[in-house]
Design an enzyme around this catalytic site. Structure first.
Site, PDB file in Angstrom:
ATOM      1  N   HIS A 140       9.353  -3.586   3.382  1.00  0.00           N
ATOM      2  CA  HIS A 140       8.932  -3.820   1.989  1.00  0.00           C
ATOM      3  C   HIS A 140      10.147  -4.141   1.126  1.00  0.00           C
ATOM      4  CE1 HIS A 140       5.618  -0.947   3.259  1.00  0.00           C
ATOM      5  NE2 HIS A 140       4.950  -1.987   2.844  1.00  0.00           N
ATOM      6  N   GLY A 145       4.794 -10.397   4.269  1.00  0.00           N
ATOM      7  CA  GLY A 145       5.531 -10.391   5.530  1.00  0.00           C
ATOM      8  C   GLY A 145       4.803 -11.180   6.615  1.00  0.00           C
ATOM      9  N   LEU A 173       8.961  -2.949  11.661  1.00  0.00           N
ATOM     10  CA  LEU A 173       8.725  -1.827  10.743  1.00  0.00           C
ATOM     11  C   LEU A 173       7.298  -1.869  10.202  1.00  0.00           C
ATOM     12  CD1 LEU A 173      12.073  -1.563   8.744  1.00  0.00           C
ATOM     13  CD2 LEU A 173      11.428  -0.565  10.933  1.00  0.00           C
ATOM     14  N   HIS A 175       9.080   0.954   3.239  1.00  0.00           N
ATOM     15  CA  HIS A 175      10.166   1.003   4.220  1.00  0.00           C
ATOM     16  C   HIS A 175      11.037  -0.236   4.028  1.00  0.00           C
ATOM     17  CE1 HIS A 175       7.724  -1.912   6.323  1.00  0.00           C
ATOM     18  NE2 HIS A 175       6.721  -1.055   6.414  1.00  0.00           N
ATOM     19  N   GLN A 193      -3.180 -12.179   8.087  1.00  0.00           N
ATOM     20  CA  GLN A 193      -3.350 -11.866   6.658  1.00  0.00           C
ATOM     21  C   GLN A 193      -2.663 -12.941   5.808  1.00  0.00           C
ATOM     22  OE1 GLN A 193      -2.876  -7.897   4.701  1.00  0.00           O
ATOM     23  NE2 GLN A 193      -0.809  -8.545   4.248  1.00  0.00           N
ATOM     24  N   ASP A 196       2.118  -9.487   9.379  1.00  0.00           N
ATOM     25  CA  ASP A 196       0.664  -9.628   9.244  1.00  0.00           C
ATOM     26  C   ASP A 196       0.356 -11.118   9.155  1.00  0.00           C
ATOM     27  OD1 ASP A 196      -0.188  -6.800   9.075  1.00  0.00           O
ATOM     28  OD2 ASP A 196       1.169  -6.810   7.365  1.00  0.00           O
ATOM     29  N   ALA A 200       4.229   3.869   0.860  1.00  0.00           N
ATOM     30  CA  ALA A 200       5.013   4.350   2.007  1.00  0.00           C
ATOM     31  C   ALA A 200       6.061   3.288   2.340  1.00  0.00           C
ATOM     32  CB  ALA A 200       4.130   4.670   3.205  1.00  0.00           C
ATOM     33  N   MET A 242       0.849  -1.194   0.000  1.00  0.00           N
ATOM     34  CA  MET A 242       0.000   0.000   0.000  1.00  0.00           C
ATOM     35  C   MET A 242       0.888   1.249   0.000  1.00  0.00           C
ATOM     36  SD  MET A 242      -3.453  -0.954   2.035  1.00  0.00           S
ATOM     37  CE  MET A 242      -2.884  -0.697   3.685  1.00  0.00           C
ATOM     38  N   SER A 285       4.396   1.023   8.010  1.00  0.00           N
ATOM     39  CA  SER A 285       4.179   2.375   7.471  1.00  0.00           C
ATOM     40  C   SER A 285       3.512   3.250   8.527  1.00  0.00           C
ATOM     41  CB  SER A 285       3.306   2.309   6.222  1.00  0.00           C
ATOM     42  OG  SER A 285       3.897   1.456   5.283  1.00  0.00           O
TER      43      SER A 285
HETATM   44  O1  PAF Z   1      -0.248  -5.785   3.737  1.00  0.00           O
HETATM   45  C1  PAF Z   1      -0.643  -4.873   2.957  1.00  0.00           C
HETATM   46  O2  PAF Z   1       0.046  -3.878   2.708  1.00  0.00           O
HETATM   47  C2  PAF Z   1      -2.008  -4.993   2.315  1.00  0.00           C
HETATM   48  O3  PAF Z   1      -2.901  -5.623   3.165  1.00  0.00           O
HETATM   49  C3  PAF Z   1      -1.966  -5.690   0.949  1.00  0.00           C
HETATM   50  C4  PAF Z   1      -1.514  -7.132   1.066  1.00  0.00           C
HETATM   51  C5  PAF Z   1      -1.043  -4.935   0.008  1.00  0.00           C
HETATM   52  C6  PAF Z   1      -3.370  -5.695   0.336  1.00  0.00           C
HETATM   53  O4  PAF Z   1      -3.874  -4.419   0.177  1.00  0.00           O
END
Ligand code: PAF
Length: 274
Positions: free
Chosen positions: A34, A144, A181, A31, A150, A147, A29, A27, A183
């Site tokens: 990412h 990562g 880390l 760092h 997720q 999360d 920003a 999404m 955002s």
């Molecule tokens: O982890 C994130 O940044 C978001 O949930 C993702 C996986 C890019 C989906 O919008």
């Protein structure tokens, strides 16, 4: 690096690629967390696609959709330096239509912990990740471990929908003091960043207890909550197995310890896999 802002542009840019595609959805920003996903994807594939899309459907009413940090210019440079082949930055209109079909997070695993605190968040997250995986045709997609829920739900989606992509879990990246880390760390003052270290400290405390032979999860959680007193509000401390089932006793090799707490403006999450 080609910047694609529409699906047509993405498809055209993709048609020139031959070989495996590594994909890192973000999404923005960007760092170092990412960057480590991006570098791993670059190293393990013939081509690299990065997406930046602040996905509105995964933000709940009153969350920080409008305030979410947007740094397009800096992000573009990072992707260029990392030698991405394509940076996909679509608009909301490109990604969604009115009254569209949607997929939902599973009724239990999608509605505990993060899903309980943010009901509907995982529906929107899975919706966009499904679209992005379909559009990029990624062979390998990188997410990562920070999360963790997720990541588990994306893996479940790929299994349940027989999707032809490999999901690669990547280690949490921390600053030199141990703060995971994110955002959203940008929302914190220096004083809050110091207090935010209580999340990683509570996980270290739990690890030390486990290494010392304590496996009873109730008492581990109690000790973690002591460390977490520096946070403004603790939302949960959970000790679960890799399938997100609560554990009474830590199972070495099959346990995740997860914590969510507010420090200043942001709600922070962190975890450790034991
Ligand atoms: O982890 C994130 O940044 C978001 O949930 C993702 C996986 C890019 C989906 O919008």
């Amino acid at each position: 690096m080609i910047i694609a802002r529409t699906i047509a542009e993405l498809k055209e840019a993709k048609s020139a690629l031959q070989g495996t595609i590594g994909f890192v959805p973000t999404m923005g920003a960007l760092h170092k967390g990412h960057l480590s996903l991006i570098q791993q994807a670059k190293a393990e594939n013939d081509h690299l696609i990065v997406s930046i899309f602040v996905n509105p459907t995964q933000f709940l009413e009153g969350e920080d959709l409008d305030a979410y940090p947007r740094r397009e210019e800096a992000d573009r440079k990072i992707c260029e330096l990392a030698k991405a082949d394509i940076l996909f930055m679509p608009t909301v209109d490109q990604m969604y239509e009115h009254d569209e079909l949607s997929i939902g997070a599973p009724a239990i695993r999608g509605y505990i912990l993060e899903g309980q605190k943010r009901p509907g968040h995982f529906d929107g997250m899975l919706q966009i990740v499904m679209k992005l995986l379909n559009l990029t045709g990624a062979d390998n997609a990188y997410f990562g471990k920070k999360d963790a829920q997720q990541l588990a739900l994306i893996m479940q989606m790929v299994t349940n929908y027989f999707m032809d992509v490999k999901i690669i879990p990547c280690e949490i990246v921390r600053d030199e003091k141990g703060l995971a880390l994110s955002s959203r760390n940008a929302y914190m003052s220096e004083e809050e960043k110091v207090r935010a270290l209580c999340l990683s400290r509570s996980l270290k405390r739990a690890t030390k207890l486990i290494m010392g032979g304590k496996l009873d999860t109730v008492s581990i959680k109690e000790e973690m909550l002591e460390v977490l007193k520096e946070a403004d509000e603790v939302e949960y401390v959970a000790i679960v197995d890799r399938a997100f089932r609560p554990l009474e006793k830590v199972e070495l090799g099959n346990t995740m310890i997860l914590v969510a707490a507010w420090v200043g403006k942001p709600r922070l999450i962190d975890n450790i896999w034991i």
